[in-house]
Design an enzyme around this catalytic site. Structure first.
Site, short mmCIF file in Angstrom:
data_model
loop_
_atom_site.label_atom_id
_atom_site.label_comp_id
_atom_site.label_asym_id
_atom_site.label_seq_id
_atom_site.Cartn_x
_atom_site.Cartn_y
_atom_site.Cartn_z
N LYS A 167 -13.85 24.93 9.75
CA LYS A 167 -14.16 25.53 8.45
C LYS A 167 -15.65 25.39 8.16
O LYS A 167 -16.26 24.37 8.47
CB LYS A 167 -13.32 24.83 7.37
CG LYS A 167 -13.44 25.43 5.97
CD LYS A 167 -12.51 24.72 4.99
CE LYS A 167 -12.63 25.29 3.58
NZ LYS A 167 -11.70 24.66 2.62
N SER B 52 -8.85 27.69 -0.36
CA SER B 52 -10.13 28.18 0.13
C SER B 52 -10.21 28.26 1.65
O SER B 52 -11.10 28.90 2.18
CB SER B 52 -11.24 27.25 -0.38
OG SER B 52 -11.09 25.96 0.19
N SER C 75 -6.09 23.70 -1.05
CA SER C 75 -6.78 24.65 -0.16
C SER C 75 -6.41 24.56 1.31
O SER C 75 -6.89 25.35 2.11
CB SER C 75 -8.30 24.48 -0.29
OG SER C 75 -8.72 24.93 -1.55
#
Length: 495
Positions: free
Chosen positions: A78, A158, A182
């Site tokens: 990420k 997210s 998330s």
């Protein structure tokens, strides 16, 4: 073997050790899949040279017989994790051009274990969002479609890029972070497994901060066994993070027996929300029945302060964000606005932050600054902190009565279309976190397991919440649920 990118971590690890496949072959298969999947916008910084170099080193290591579980396995990272020499932008314009000179602790642990980084993954800007629509790179797109409908769907947020990439078999697994859901919400939206460990189990050092008392890294994988393998590598004490726990990390994979006989699973009445879709209600009931059939005892429980969790979260998280994001000012790193003649330092701050932050980040920074301001600190921020303590105590009371885990839905709905929840009503978007934020406020471990499909063929997930520091037991309960649910659906390739 063809389609090597479709393997999970455990299968690929066993094939590598048996000599049936090399890390280079695995990595090349993933790189090819990534290059064919630009329509998903999951990978935003591709690193094929680094990947192949690490894959070759991993193959040598495996031949030498010195190979940890993650050695040679290709994963995505990420964009919130700082990775040395590779853009680490947190999906924000304000960090354009930022290439750290250091590696985050979690990504370093993965590197040390021989994992192969394929590139950086899309996300909501500074991890603020539930649909991956706030990213400076543009939307990440789910590999799933509703029936024969061509509308693009959100992979959740997210960690949307991580979810999309794992579900579409662009990588074998990915790192995510979870501040209010998330990891778990996007995992539920795309039919994969995602676990948020206990706060303090994984180091936060080198991960761009959103809300420091809530943020926690975790793995997003194709199944529960893979989550256990990757989580063990990501965990561990780090002296660079004062909130990192000095606790031994167990062998999570060895704890996966699937035997949950005699375990007590709590069903909280407060999670039966008004207007909950019947499909979510049914999935929850089916999940409870599956765990009961596996030998667990289902117990009705009460978590009375649950209804205050979302408002408390949306005071505490923006307050911490406004404090953390004050450092992005155009002085030291990242973007600096073009200044007009006569502009001073105040104008530089204002223009840089106005240009660099997207609307959602600006909204949360303003809310956070407001609730921390002199006249409102007690009315909002201190009150929210007190509510947080009450929520934490609710869980402590339940676990003190012998409950081993708590079963809830992971999300209030299946994935929705990109653009369907407009900026006009951000609160609608915030409601996506209704089942997940309590876990962050209480610092507990939580896992999302895919458990079924809705009427339009989209994945739905169930959440299990565990006792603090008891990820091994939580993973085992999730393993039993996964075996009972038998979820094997994959998205049809349209990209």
């Amino acid at each position: 073997m063809s389609d090597l990118n479709k393997l999970g971590l455990a299968e690929a690890r066993d094939a590598l050790r048996a000599g049936d496949v090399t890390s280079v072959e695995l990595t090349e298969s993933c790189l090819k899949a990534i290059d064919e999947a630009d329509a998903l916008n999951a990978f935003v910084h591709k690193t094929p040279e680094i990947a192949l170099e690490r894959a070759k080193a991993a193959d040598d290591r495996i031949k030498g017989g010195d190979a940890p579980s993650m050695c040679g396995l290709p994963i995505g990272v990420k964009d919130l994790f700082c990775t040395k020499g590779v853009p680490s932008q947190a999906a924000s314009k304000i960090l354009e051009g930022f290439k750290p000179e250091y590696e985050s602790t979690v990504s370093q642990q993965l590197v040390d274990a021989g994992a192969v980084m394929l590139g950086k993954l899309n996300m909501d800007e500074f991890a603020m969002g539930s649909s991956n629509e706030t990213s400076a790179y543009g939307n990440a797109v789910s590999p799933w479609r509703r029936g024969n409908d061509d509308a693009q769907l959100t992979p959740g947020g997210s960690s949307g890029g991580s979810a999309s990439a794992v579900s579409a078999d662009l990588c074998l697994a990915a790192t995510g972070t979870d501040t209010g859901g998330s990891i778990r919400q996007p995992a539920a939206f795309v039919g994969i497994t995602g676990i948020k460990p206990t706060y303090g189990r994984c180091s936060r050092w080198g991960i761009v901060a959103f809300a420091s008392s809530l943020d926690q890294a975790g793995p997003m994988t194709k199944n529960v066994r893979d989550a256990a393998i990757m989580l063990e590598t990501m965990c561990g004490h780090d002296p660079k993070d004062s909130t990192s726990a000095e606790l031994a990390v167990p062998n999570f994979e060895a704890m996966l027996t699937g035997d949950i006989r005699g375990k007590k699973i709590g069903i909280p009445k407060e999670y039966r929300m008004d207007g909950m879709p019947s499909e979510i209600e049914k999935l929850w009931a089916d999940g409870a029945a599956m765990l009961k059939d596996a030998g667990a005892e289902m117990v009705d429980i009460s978590l009375p302060h649950t209804k205050y969790a979302l408002p408390a979260y949306y005071v505490i998280a923006p307050a911490e964000a406004s404090s953390n994001l004050a450092r992005y000012d155009g002085v030291r790193y990242g973007r600096r606005a073009q200044l007009a003649q006569g502009d001073g330092i105040t104008e530089m701050y204002e223009k840089t932050r106005a240009e660099g932050f997207g609307h959602e980040v600006q909204r949360r920074v303003m809310i956070g600054t407001y609730v921390l301001s002199a006249g409102f600190y007690d009315a909002y921020y201190n009150r929210a902190r007190k509510v947080r303590n009450l929520i934490k105590k609710d869980f402590e009371d339940v676990f003190a009565k012998g409950i081993d885990a708590i079963l809830t839905p992971a999300t209030p709905s299946a994935s929705f279309g990109l653009g369907e929840m407009t900026e006009a009503d951000p609160v609608q978007m915030y409601l996506n976190d209704v089942f997940t934020v309590t876990v962050n406020l209480a610092g507990l471990p939580g896992i999302s397991v895919p458990a079924g499909l809705d009427s339009q063929g989209l994945p739905l997930g169930l959440q299990l919440i565990g006792r603090p520091w008891d990820e091994g037991d939580l993973l085992n309960t999730a393993y039993a649920l996964e075996n009972a649910a038998g979820f094997v659906a994959k998205p049809g390739k349209w990209w």
